[in-house]
Write a protein that holds these residues in place. Structure first.
Motif, mmCIF file in Angstrom:
data_model
loop_
_atom_site.group_PDB
_atom_site.id
_atom_site.type_symbol
_atom_site.label_atom_id
_atom_site.label_comp_id
_atom_site.label_asym_id
_atom_site.label_seq_id
_atom_site.Cartn_x
_atom_site.Cartn_y
_atom_site.Cartn_z
ATOM 1 N N ILE A 116 4.138 -7.202 -18.527
ATOM 2 C CA ILE A 116 5.532 -6.936 -18.158
ATOM 3 C C ILE A 116 6.301 -8.242 -17.989
ATOM 4 O O ILE A 116 7.439 -8.386 -18.455
ATOM 5 C CB ILE A 116 5.589 -6.098 -16.852
ATOM 6 N N TYR A 117 5.688 -9.223 -17.328
ATOM 7 C CA TYR A 117 6.368 -10.496 -17.103
ATOM 8 C C TYR A 117 6.689 -11.197 -18.420
ATOM 9 O O TYR A 117 7.776 -11.767 -18.578
ATOM 10 C CB TYR A 117 5.507 -11.404 -16.219
ATOM 11 N N GLU A 118 5.774 -11.116 -19.385
ATOM 12 C CA GLU A 118 5.957 -11.812 -20.666
ATOM 13 C C GLU A 118 7.099 -11.233 -21.500
ATOM 14 O O GLU A 118 7.699 -11.948 -22.309
ATOM 15 C CB GLU A 118 4.653 -11.786 -21.466
ATOM 16 N N ILE A 119 7.410 -9.946 -21.334
ATOM 17 C CA ILE A 119 8.511 -9.370 -22.124
ATOM 18 C C ILE A 119 9.822 -9.338 -21.328
ATOM 19 O O ILE A 119 10.837 -8.852 -21.824
ATOM 20 C CB ILE A 119 8.178 -7.956 -22.648
ATOM 21 N N SER A 120 9.800 -9.876 -20.112
ATOM 22 C CA SER A 120 11.033 -9.988 -19.333
ATOM 23 C C SER A 120 11.741 -11.295 -19.679
ATOM 24 O O SER A 120 11.165 -12.184 -20.315
ATOM 25 C CB SER A 120 10.729 -9.943 -17.831
ATOM 26 N N SER A 121 12.991 -11.408 -19.263
ATOM 27 C CA SER A 121 13.784 -12.610 -19.538
ATOM 28 C C SER A 121 14.465 -13.087 -18.258
ATOM 29 O O SER A 121 15.047 -12.273 -17.537
ATOM 30 C CB SER A 121 14.869 -12.316 -20.581
ATOM 31 N N PRO A 122 14.412 -14.398 -17.985
ATOM 32 C CA PRO A 122 15.136 -14.903 -16.814
ATOM 33 C C PRO A 122 16.648 -14.768 -17.007
ATOM 34 O O PRO A 122 17.158 -14.926 -18.118
ATOM 35 C CB PRO A 122 14.711 -16.370 -16.734
ATOM 36 N N ILE A 123 17.333 -14.450 -15.944
ATOM 37 C CA ILE A 123 18.796 -14.304 -15.959
ATOM 38 C C ILE A 123 19.355 -15.186 -14.852
ATOM 39 O O ILE A 123 18.918 -15.091 -13.701
ATOM 40 C CB ILE A 123 19.223 -12.848 -15.689
ATOM 41 N N PHE A 124 20.310 -16.051 -15.196
ATOM 42 C CA PHE A 124 20.943 -16.832 -14.135
ATOM 43 C C PHE A 124 22.176 -16.078 -13.647
ATOM 44 O O PHE A 124 23.148 -15.907 -14.383
ATOM 45 C CB PHE A 124 21.350 -18.227 -14.611
ATOM 46 N N LYS A 174 10.971 -1.615 -24.483
ATOM 47 C CA LYS A 174 9.836 -2.435 -24.917
ATOM 48 C C LYS A 174 8.569 -2.175 -24.113
ATOM 49 O O LYS A 174 7.540 -2.807 -24.352
ATOM 50 C CB LYS A 174 10.205 -3.922 -24.815
ATOM 51 N N THR A 175 8.638 -1.259 -23.150
ATOM 52 C CA THR A 175 7.481 -1.019 -22.277
ATOM 53 C C THR A 175 6.814 0.330 -22.540
ATOM 54 O O THR A 175 5.777 0.626 -21.949
ATOM 55 C CB THR A 175 7.901 -1.062 -20.795
ATOM 56 N N GLN A 176 7.399 1.136 -23.426
ATOM 57 C CA GLN A 176 6.880 2.500 -23.619
ATOM 58 C C GLN A 176 5.426 2.508 -24.088
ATOM 59 O O GLN A 176 4.635 3.365 -23.688
ATOM 60 C CB GLN A 176 7.758 3.250 -24.643
ATOM 61 N N HIS A 177 5.068 1.526 -24.920
ATOM 62 C CA HIS A 177 3.712 1.503 -25.488
ATOM 63 C C HIS A 177 2.642 1.231 -24.438
ATOM 64 O O HIS A 177 1.443 1.429 -24.687
ATOM 65 C CB HIS A 177 3.634 0.432 -26.584
ATOM 66 N N LEU A 178 3.059 0.771 -23.245
ATOM 67 C CA LEU A 178 2.085 0.458 -22.200
ATOM 68 C C LEU A 178 1.581 1.703 -21.462
ATOM 69 O O LEU A 178 0.541 1.660 -20.810
ATOM 70 C CB LEU A 178 2.697 -0.517 -21.191
ATOM 71 N N HIS A 179 2.350 2.810 -21.567
ATOM 72 C CA HIS A 179 1.964 4.095 -20.942
ATOM 73 C C HIS A 179 1.562 3.903 -19.474
ATOM 74 O O HIS A 179 0.493 4.324 -19.031
ATOM 75 C CB HIS A 179 0.818 4.753 -21.720
ATOM 76 N N LEU A 180 2.461 3.257 -18.739
ATOM 77 C CA LEU A 180 2.160 2.918 -17.347
ATOM 78 C C LEU A 180 1.924 4.153 -16.486
ATOM 79 O O LEU A 180 1.113 4.120 -15.555
ATOM 80 C CB LEU A 180 3.295 2.082 -16.755
#
Length: 243
Positions: free
Chosen positions: A15-23, A37-43
């Motif tokens: 999850i952290y790797e596909i997130s983006s920092p926002i200022f 982008k997280t659907q494939h993880l089936h959390l």
């Protein structure tokens, strides 16, 4: 069963790797996530379900779990705290001492923000409301003074739908910021913008005197906003000055 939601390190890393920092503003660690982008993880199939989402649909479970996972990952990455924050029974995150956090989502977008030197913190993300929605709902969101502010100052910068979106969002941020103190959700019309600066995109809010006194709130709260093509992000934050 544990009292806290356990998140395997690999899921947290994904999850952290596909997130983006926002200022958004100084003193704040903020990250955004595209939930598509997280659907494939089936959390929802891989993690336990806290009470708050036990009966929710798959999409709601996913956005909830992603928010908690990302917040915990940011906590670990920026503050070196390997701490579980999601109670299986309590509805709100359990933040570590001296750290404040806030989570928000709108449609397929999610943002989290954390600070270790804040007096108060709340964030919100909202997609722009339609002109029709703005006209129909304005009386539920805007105080009389905010209608006056629109006419006297804001109309040169924002159309009415964007103004309603801004006020709605920043009041959501405000209520998240004061909830740890008030322990109550407060009506939109019980707070009002008293100052707005379009040059640096900041504003100041205050509560009605009786609300301020009832919940022992501050006289003024500082906030701001940033605009994207299809949505707005707002924050209410005051950081400590260590000088």
């Amino acid at each position: 069963m544990s009292h806290y939601l356990y998140i395997p390190e690999q899921i947290s890393k994904s999850i952290y790797e596909i997130s983006s920092p926002i200022f958004l503003t100084s003193g704040l660690f903020c990250y955004g996530l595209d939930l598509a982008k997280t659907q494939h993880l089936h959390l929802d199939q891989r993690l336990e379900h806290p009470l708050k989402i036990a009966q929710a649909c798959v999409d709601r479970k996913n956005e909830y779990l992603c928010g908690r996972i990302l917040a915990q990952a940011v906590l670990n990455h920026h503050f070196g705290l390997d701490q579980l924050i999601t109670s299986m029974h309590e509805p709100l995150p359990i933040w570590p001492t001296h750290v404040l956090g806030s989570i928000s989502h709108s449609q397929n977008k999610l943002i989290v923000a954390l600070s270790n030197n804040a007096f108060y913190l709340g964030i919100d993300i909202e997609h722009w409301v339609t002109s029709e929605f703005a006209q129909e709902s304005a009386h539920l969101v805007l105080t009389p003074s905010e209608f006056d502010l629109w006419k006297s100052k804001v109309a040169d910068f924002f159309d009415f739908a964007r103004y309603v979106s801004l006020i709605f969002s920043v009041k959501e941020s405000l209520y998240k910021a004061v909830y740890p103190t008030a322990k109550q959700y407060i009506d939109f019309l019980e707070a009002s913008i008293v100052d707005i600066n379009f040059e640096n995109q900041t504003l100041t809010l205050t509560f009605l005197p009786e609300i301020q006194q009832r919940y022992q709130l501050l006289e003024r709260y500082d906030g701001g906003w940033t605009i994207e093509q299809d949505h707005i992000m707002t924050w209410v934050l005051q950081v400590r000055n260590f000088a």
